[in-house]
Scaffold this motif. Structure first.
Motif, short mmCIF file in Angstrom:
data_model
loop_
_atom_site.label_atom_id
_atom_site.label_comp_id
_atom_site.label_asym_id
_atom_site.label_seq_id
_atom_site.Cartn_x
_atom_site.Cartn_y
_atom_site.Cartn_z
N LEU A 99 0.83 -1.20 0.00
CA LEU A 99 0.00 0.00 0.00
C LEU A 99 0.87 1.25 0.00
CD1 LEU A 99 -2.76 1.33 0.15
CD2 LEU A 99 -2.71 1.02 2.65
N ARG A 100 1.95 1.20 0.77
CA ARG A 100 2.85 2.37 0.85
C ARG A 100 3.47 2.68 -0.50
NH1 ARG A 100 8.11 2.81 4.92
NH2 ARG A 100 8.80 4.87 4.24
N THR A 101 3.92 1.64 -1.21
CA THR A 101 4.54 1.85 -2.53
C THR A 101 3.52 2.36 -3.53
OG1 THR A 101 6.14 0.08 -2.09
CG2 THR A 101 5.82 0.73 -4.38
N ALA A 102 2.32 1.80 -3.49
CA ALA A 102 1.28 2.24 -4.42
C ALA A 102 0.94 3.72 -4.21
CB ALA A 102 0.02 1.38 -4.24
N ARG A 103 0.84 4.12 -2.95
CA ARG A 103 0.52 5.52 -2.66
C ARG A 103 1.63 6.47 -3.12
NH1 ARG A 103 -2.38 4.53 3.27
NH2 ARG A 103 -4.50 4.36 2.43
N LYS A 104 2.87 6.00 -3.03
CA LYS A 104 3.97 6.82 -3.50
C LYS A 104 3.90 6.99 -5.03
CE LYS A 104 9.00 7.34 -3.32
NZ LYS A 104 9.08 7.76 -4.75
N HIS A 105 3.59 5.88 -5.75
CA HIS A 105 3.42 5.96 -7.19
C HIS A 105 2.29 6.92 -7.55
CE1 HIS A 105 6.05 3.04 -9.26
NE2 HIS A 105 6.07 2.40 -8.09
N ILE A 106 1.17 6.81 -6.84
CA ILE A 106 0.01 7.67 -7.12
C ILE A 106 0.37 9.14 -6.91
CG2 ILE A 106 -2.30 8.29 -6.32
CD1 ILE A 106 -2.68 5.27 -5.64
N ALA A 107 1.06 9.42 -5.80
CA ALA A 107 1.45 10.81 -5.52
C ALA A 107 2.41 11.34 -6.59
CB ALA A 107 2.11 10.88 -4.14
N ASP A 108 3.36 10.50 -7.02
CA ASP A 108 4.32 10.92 -8.07
C ASP A 108 3.60 11.18 -9.39
OD1 ASP A 108 6.36 10.69 -6.25
OD2 ASP A 108 7.04 8.73 -6.96
N ILE A 109 2.64 10.30 -9.74
CA ILE A 109 1.91 10.47 -11.00
C ILE A 109 1.10 11.77 -10.98
CG2 ILE A 109 0.00 9.53 -12.36
CD1 ILE A 109 1.04 6.72 -11.56
N MET A 110 0.39 12.02 -9.88
CA MET A 110 -0.43 13.23 -9.80
C MET A 110 0.44 14.48 -9.83
SD MET A 110 -3.48 12.04 -7.17
CE MET A 110 -4.38 13.58 -7.43
N THR A 151 3.42 14.69 -11.31
CA THR A 151 3.94 14.82 -12.67
C THR A 151 2.90 15.40 -13.62
OG1 THR A 151 5.41 12.92 -12.32
CG2 THR A 151 4.94 13.54 -14.60
N LEU A 152 1.64 14.96 -13.46
CA LEU A 152 0.57 15.44 -14.31
C LEU A 152 0.06 16.82 -13.90
CD1 LEU A 152 -1.51 12.14 -14.66
CD2 LEU A 152 -0.10 13.22 -16.44
N GLY A 153 0.41 17.23 -12.68
CA GLY A 153 -0.10 18.50 -12.17
C GLY A 153 -1.57 18.42 -11.83
N ALA A 154 -2.02 17.23 -11.40
CA ALA A 154 -3.43 17.00 -11.10
C ALA A 154 -3.70 17.22 -9.62
CB ALA A 154 -3.82 15.58 -11.49
N GLU A 155 -4.86 17.80 -9.34
CA GLU A 155 -5.26 18.02 -7.96
C GLU A 155 -6.28 16.99 -7.48
OE1 GLU A 155 -6.64 22.00 -7.62
OE2 GLU A 155 -4.71 22.93 -8.14
N GLY A 182 -6.96 11.44 -14.43
CA GLY A 182 -7.40 10.62 -15.55
C GLY A 182 -7.55 11.42 -16.82
N VAL A 183 -8.13 12.63 -16.70
CA VAL A 183 -8.32 13.49 -17.87
C VAL A 183 -6.97 13.89 -18.46
CG1 VAL A 183 -9.19 15.72 -18.66
CG2 VAL A 183 -10.54 14.34 -17.06
N LEU A 184 -6.06 14.33 -17.60
CA LEU A 184 -4.74 14.76 -18.07
C LEU A 184 -3.95 13.59 -18.65
CD1 LEU A 184 -3.78 17.18 -15.14
CD2 LEU A 184 -4.48 17.80 -17.47
N ALA A 185 -4.11 12.40 -18.05
CA ALA A 185 -3.41 11.22 -18.57
C ALA A 185 -3.90 10.89 -19.97
CB ALA A 185 -3.62 10.03 -17.62
N ALA A 186 -5.21 10.99 -20.20
CA ALA A 186 -5.77 10.73 -21.52
C ALA A 186 -5.24 11.73 -22.54
CB ALA A 186 -7.29 10.77 -21.47
N ARG A 187 -5.17 13.00 -22.14
CA ARG A 187 -4.67 14.03 -23.05
C ARG A 187 -3.20 13.84 -23.39
NH1 ARG A 187 -7.46 19.44 -20.36
NH2 ARG A 187 -9.60 18.99 -21.07
#
Length: 318
Positions: A276-287, A289-293, A299-304
């Protein structure tokens, strides 16, 4: 005493570097074991006894006890073996061949028995990226025996297993013997099937138990689920061989798709084989990187940005 044919306690203490109390204690111990015995002509004098004779008497008793215990062990095994015949007969008449095995020791015994009886094929889905080296070592002997009998072995792992050293070493060793391994972004859960006749799935909750399935239609269904995932999975290889960046991007794409589907962190961790800890770190890094709040915005920014198919359900096309 064997060297001097008699005992002088003070001399013995001096020559052996002992004190008198230690010599007296040794005499009591040796006499108790039967290695010293009073002389028939002079009871006040002790004489040494052949250690082989004393040892034979002691070991004879132990061997007799061991034979008795071995006979009892064989008798118990025979009785339980007879009972198993009745149990298996009852299963053949049951309306649903589904059995809950609650304890981990019983699960291990059932798996070992099914492995021994397996003659053609073993299918396994092992979610999670981390494998316990002790568990892998235990499985090595079982899997080697199956392969030596010509059993085909196929196993599914999460992609994250490519980063795990013990898993890499295990797969390399057993693949050389003929086993096949593939990895996928997501797995449907833990599953072991022997000869397409008997399947093991986890018991619900946090229990270490298992559910044993023998009903042909259910086993066939589970095999079809395995085959569909196998057809989409990729051959197992060291993440460094494929390129750490490429593998990491594949994992991130999977996480983005799961985020866009609105899944919780715990579910994403389970489906990708991460803690769970690793997954949350990946999620935080992805958001970040995408600049998502928010997850929806991610999801929208990833699609674009081409990280999701343009026709991803629930998301606008770019």
């Amino acid at each position: 005493m064997t060297r001097n044919q008699r005992l002088e306690p003070d001399r013995a203490a001096r020559e052996l570097g002992l004190n008198r109390e230690e010599v007296d204690a040794a005499l009591v111990s040796l006499t108790g074991m039967g290695l010293l015995k009073a002389d028939a002509d002079d009871p006040a004098r002790l004489r040494p006894v052949d250690p082989d004779l004393v040892g034979a008497a002691l070991t004879g008793r132990l061997e007799s006890e061991i034979r008795t215990q071995q006979a009892e062990l064989n008798r118990i095994r025979e009785r339980f073996s007879d009972l198993r015949g009745h149990y298996m007969d009852s299963l053949s008449h049951a309306s649903a061949d589904v059995e809950v095995v609650p304890r981990v020791e019983e699960v291990r015994a059932a798996l070992n028995r099914a492995s021994t009886e397996c003659t053609e094929e073993m299918l396994t889905s092992q979610p999670g990226g981390q494998r316990d080296p002790a568990v892998l070592q235990e499985a090595l002997g079982r899997d080697t025996g199956l392969l030596a009998r010509g059993v085909r072995m196929r196993t599914l792992y999460h992609h994250t297993a490519r980063f795990n050293g013990p898993s890499q070493a295990y797969v390399a060793t057993v693949s050389a013997l003929g086993a096949e391994y593939r990895t996928a972004h997501q797995l449907f859960g833990r599953l072991i099937v022997f000869d397409r006749k008997i399947a093991f799935v986890p018991d619900q909750g946090d229990s270490a138990g298992a559910v044993v399935v023998r009903e042909p239609s259910l086993v066939h269904y589970l095999c079809e689920v395995f085959e569909q995932t196998w057809s989409l999975a990729e051959p197992f290889s060291d993440a460094a061989v494929d390129g750490l960046e490429v593998v990491a991007k594949d994992i991130d794409r999977t996480i983005v798709r799961l985020l866009a589907a609105g899944l919780k962190d715990e579910t994403i961790a389970r489906r990708t084989g991460m803690s769970l800890r690793t997954a949350r770190k990946h999620i935080a890094d992805i958001m970040e990187t995408l600049g998502a709040e928010s997850r929806f915005q991610a999801g929208v920014l990833a699609a674009r940005n081409g990280l999701l198919p343009t026709a991803e359900p629930g998301l606008p096309e770019s």
